[in-house]
Design a protein around this motif. Structure first.
Motif, short mmCIF file in Angstrom:
data_model
loop_
_atom_site.label_atom_id
_atom_site.label_comp_id
_atom_site.label_asym_id
_atom_site.label_seq_id
_atom_site.Cartn_x
_atom_site.Cartn_y
_atom_site.Cartn_z
N PRO A 1 31.39 39.77 31.08
CA PRO A 1 30.81 39.25 29.83
C PRO A 1 29.82 40.21 29.16
CG PRO A 1 30.90 37.52 31.47
CD PRO A 1 31.29 38.78 32.17
N ASP A 2 29.13 41.04 29.96
CA ASP A 2 28.16 41.97 29.38
C ASP A 2 28.79 43.28 28.89
OD1 ASP A 2 28.78 43.24 31.74
OD2 ASP A 2 26.70 43.36 32.49
N GLY A 3 30.13 43.39 28.94
CA GLY A 3 30.82 44.57 28.44
C GLY A 3 31.03 45.66 29.47
N THR A 4 30.53 45.50 30.68
CA THR A 4 30.78 46.50 31.73
C THR A 4 32.13 46.23 32.38
OG1 THR A 4 29.62 45.12 33.37
CG2 THR A 4 28.32 46.80 32.21
N VAL A 5 32.60 47.17 33.17
CA VAL A 5 33.93 47.05 33.77
C VAL A 5 33.91 46.05 34.92
CG1 VAL A 5 35.82 48.28 34.89
CG2 VAL A 5 34.49 49.42 33.10
N LYS A 6 34.85 45.14 34.88
CA LYS A 6 35.03 44.16 35.97
C LYS A 6 35.98 44.71 37.02
CE LYS A 6 36.39 39.34 36.78
NZ LYS A 6 36.91 38.10 36.13
N HIS A 7 37.11 45.23 36.56
CA HIS A 7 38.07 45.87 37.45
C HIS A 7 39.13 46.60 36.63
CE1 HIS A 7 39.80 41.67 37.00
NE2 HIS A 7 40.78 42.43 36.54
N PHE A 8 39.90 47.44 37.30
CA PHE A 8 41.09 48.03 36.72
C PHE A 8 42.28 47.15 37.10
CE2 PHE A 8 39.71 52.82 36.57
CZ PHE A 8 38.87 52.52 35.50
N ALA A 9 43.01 46.65 36.10
CA ALA A 9 44.20 45.84 36.36
C ALA A 9 45.43 46.74 36.32
CB ALA A 9 44.32 44.74 35.31
N LEU A 10 46.22 46.72 37.40
CA LEU A 10 47.40 47.56 37.49
C LEU A 10 48.64 46.80 37.02
CD1 LEU A 10 46.83 49.36 40.93
CD2 LEU A 10 45.84 49.84 38.68
N THR A 11 49.68 47.54 36.72
CA THR A 11 50.91 46.93 36.21
C THR A 11 51.61 46.06 37.25
OG1 THR A 11 52.11 48.95 36.78
CG2 THR A 11 51.35 48.74 34.51
N ASP A 12 51.32 46.27 38.53
CA ASP A 12 51.95 45.45 39.57
C ASP A 12 51.15 44.19 39.88
OD1 ASP A 12 49.75 46.37 40.94
OD2 ASP A 12 50.87 47.40 42.52
N GLY A 13 50.11 43.92 39.07
CA GLY A 13 49.31 42.72 39.27
C GLY A 13 48.08 42.91 40.13
N THR A 14 47.95 44.09 40.75
CA THR A 14 46.79 44.38 41.59
C THR A 14 45.54 44.58 40.75
OG1 THR A 14 48.27 45.50 43.14
CG2 THR A 14 45.91 45.90 43.42
N GLN A 15 44.41 44.15 41.27
CA GLN A 15 43.12 44.39 40.63
C GLN A 15 42.27 45.26 41.56
OE1 GLN A 15 41.55 40.47 39.90
NE2 GLN A 15 42.95 40.05 38.20
N ILE A 16 41.82 46.41 41.06
CA ILE A 16 41.04 47.35 41.87
C ILE A 16 39.59 47.32 41.38
CG2 ILE A 16 40.86 49.70 42.72
CD1 ILE A 16 43.48 48.39 43.45
N THR A 17 38.68 46.95 42.27
CA THR A 17 37.27 46.88 41.92
C THR A 17 36.49 48.00 42.60
OG1 THR A 17 36.81 45.38 43.76
CG2 THR A 17 37.37 44.38 41.65
#
Length: 581
Positions: free
Chosen positions: A350-366
């Motif tokens: 919500p504050d505009g910082t990065v939450k995670h990188f979302a990959l095309t295979d559905g994975t979320q990398i934090t």
């Protein structure tokens, strides 16, 4: 999950990388919304004029390589270790190894396994942190990527030259213990003579003279390309750059090479004889587009450093011979490099910082910090909507990648009118080229030549067919090799060829780009950039990519306490929510 992770558990040295090269997708690191024009295409084509030669070439060539000793005419490595730039680059490298060890390593997620991304990860690992590199494709290297065809021959994204004036690259090789993988050539610059087909003109830098006298001597001794009056006017035109130093160089960013020459009274023939070739070699565009700052930076390095313009070739394909040692180093210190990990979206808090990188295979990398080390055109596709009006990101619109085509042609014979060196073609269609069967140990062949050529400027050709590109290339080669190559293949015949198109390569160094180049630390806490387009003094080059990675890693190390605190606060804020659930 389709992710290919380069770890000690599933990879055994460099041989595994070869298997990746045979399973390539034809895209760079793109979002699902990326356009077709950003694709890098590569294919093998066997000449229809040489039926049956495919298997013959494969079998006989491999047998000859096994029987004959590989001999390449390499020159001694120049003594770079005591130069000021090399020592300064070495100090920056050592600052990571000597930095205070973190009580808890930061997990830093890095998008892109080109030189910038791998360098960022390498130096973060040296500082005690844990990088996780995500590469969209199944090949390492970014703009250094290379692929192996079904005959076992490699073909590359570009013709890569390592200069003595690349102190951070040279330090990187030394730190990895692979300096012997650079094949140094004689200290010369060799230009084809368009008005004398088949002939070359040389600038030879004497080893006995210091800089800049060795460069001055090389220019004065060459009387084939410039007359004495032209040399004098050229020297007078350069005087302000010599006297004004870096401040003068930076002030020329607003002028094209052609505009600067007219302003300084430099004869047009200097442009025709020298600057067209330099412009196309440095940035794949002509002098009427290129910022003069780019030329002056190169001239400054080449003239002020004795071995600055001395060139080396890598002794084999870049993914195995350069990128894989970096990966091994990263892994040995606890980091990871994952292939087939394409970023689809940068998700925000919500504050505009990065939450995670979302990959095309559905994975979320934090992670505790995030880096985008993809080319600028790809990053612009990934910039979240919420960031687009921030000036730091908005200025990137001015930075656009230049199209480049790399051509490889295997001939049925050994060409004689060539050198074990990089050659400036001075052709209207070609930039530089090399006979890689001479210049590179892995590609060595005593009986057949393989020419690797940079087709530039490529703006008007990037959409044309491979056949058209090869036909145009052969017309130019017939001028460079009049006794050995004819456009209709009545002389040397093509066994096969590869055409690798990169519609968006290094950023186009046109005037007034410099203010648009971003610092590695973005205004978004915990988000950073790396890449040769980011702010560093070597512009669009391998040296620029490595230095940008160092600066990016340095920014993260400097911010490490803040980043650790942010991660702890984030965990604490999530704890009550988790307990309620």
């Amino acid at each position: 999950m389709d992710t290919g992770c380069l770890s000690s558990m599933n990879i055994a040295g460099a041989k595994q990388v070869r298997s990746f090269a045979g399973q390539l997708h034809t895209q760079r690191c793109f979002t699902s919304s990326s356009v077709q024009a950003l694709k890098t295409s590569h294919r093998t084509t066997f000449s229809s004029t040489s039926p049956g030669l495919r298997n013959k070439g494969k079998g006989s060539r491999r047998g000859l390589r096994a029987l004959q000793q590989v001999v390449c005419q390499d020159f001694p490595r120049p003594p770079l270790e005591n130069t000021i730039n090399y020592l300064e680059a070495g100090q920056l490298s050592s600052s990571f190894r000597s930095s205070e060890r973190p009580s808890k390593p930061l997990q830093v997620v890095i998008a892109g396994a080109g030189l910038a991304g791998l360098s960022t990860a390498k130096y973060l690992a040296d500082a005690g942190h844990k990088p996780i590199v995500l590469e969209a494709r199944d090949v390492l290297g970014g703009k250094l990527a290379a692929w192996k065809d079904e005959d076992g021959d490699w073909y590359e994204t570009g013709l890569h030259i390592f200069f003595g004036a690349y102190p951070n690259v040279q330090n990187l090789f030394a730190e990895l213990g692979i300096s012997d993988r650079l094949q140094w050539k004689e200290h010369s610059m060799i230009f084809a003579m368009p008005n004398k087909p088949g002939e070359y003109s040389r600038f030879d830098f004497p080893e006995t003279l210091p800089a800049p006298l060795n460069g001055v001597w090389a220019i004065l001794k060459n009387n084939e390309m410039l007359t004495w009056p032209e040399k004098v006017k050229f020297a007078i035109g350069l005087l302000p750059a010599m006297l004004g130093g870096q401040a003068y160089v930076e002030a020329q960013d607003g002028l094209t090479v052609s505009e600067w020459m007219e302003k300084q009274g430099v004869p047009d023939r200097v442009n025709d004889e020298v600057f067209i070739a330099m412009s196309k070699a440095l940035n794949f565009i002509n002098p009427d587009e290129l910022s003069m700052q780019c030329i002056l930076i190169a001239l400054n390095r080449f003239l002020q450093e004795k071995h600055g313009s001395k060139m080396a070739f890598l002794d084999g394909n870049p993914p195995e011979r350069l990128c894989m040692p970096i990966v091994n180093h990263i892994q040995s210190l606890g980091g990871e490099v994952r292939l087939n990990s394409r970023i689809q979206k940068i998700e925000l808090n919500p504050d505009g910082t990065v939450k995670h990188f979302a990959l095309t295979d559905g994975t979320q990398i934090t992670g505790d910090a995030y880096v985008c080390a993809a080319p600028v055109d790809i990053f612009k596709l990934l910039v979240p909507q919420e960031w687009r009006e921030i000036s730091y990101f908005k200025r990137l619109d001015k930075l656009v990648g230049v199209p480049v085509i790399n051509v490889h042609i295997w001939f049925d014979r050994k060409l004689k009118n060539t050198y074990d060196h990089l050659l400036f073609s001075r052709s209207s269609l070609l930039s530089v080229y090399a006979d890689m069967s001479l210049a590179c140990k892995e590609y060595y062949d005593p009986n057949r030549s393989m020419l690797e050529l940079v087709f530039a400027p490529a703006e008007e050709w990037i959409g044309r067919s491979d056949t058209e590109i090869i036909e145009a290339t052969m017309l130019e080669l017939a001028k460079l090799f009049p006794d050995e190559i004819a456009a209709d293949q009545s002389k040397a015949k093509i066994l096969k060829y590869h055409v690798v198109k990169t519609p968006r390569s290094v950023y186009k160094t046109v005037p007034n780009c410099e203010p648009c180049r971003p610092l590695q630390r973005s205004p978004i806490e915990g988000f950073y950039l790396a890449g040769d387009y980011t702010k560093q003094k070597y512009l669009a080059s391998m040296e620029g990519a490595v230095l940008s990675g160092k600066f990016c890693a340095q920014s993260i190390v400097q911010d490490s306490k803040m980043l650790s605190r942010r991660s702890q606060e984030s965990l604490q804020s999530e704890a009550p929510v988790a307990s309620q659930l």
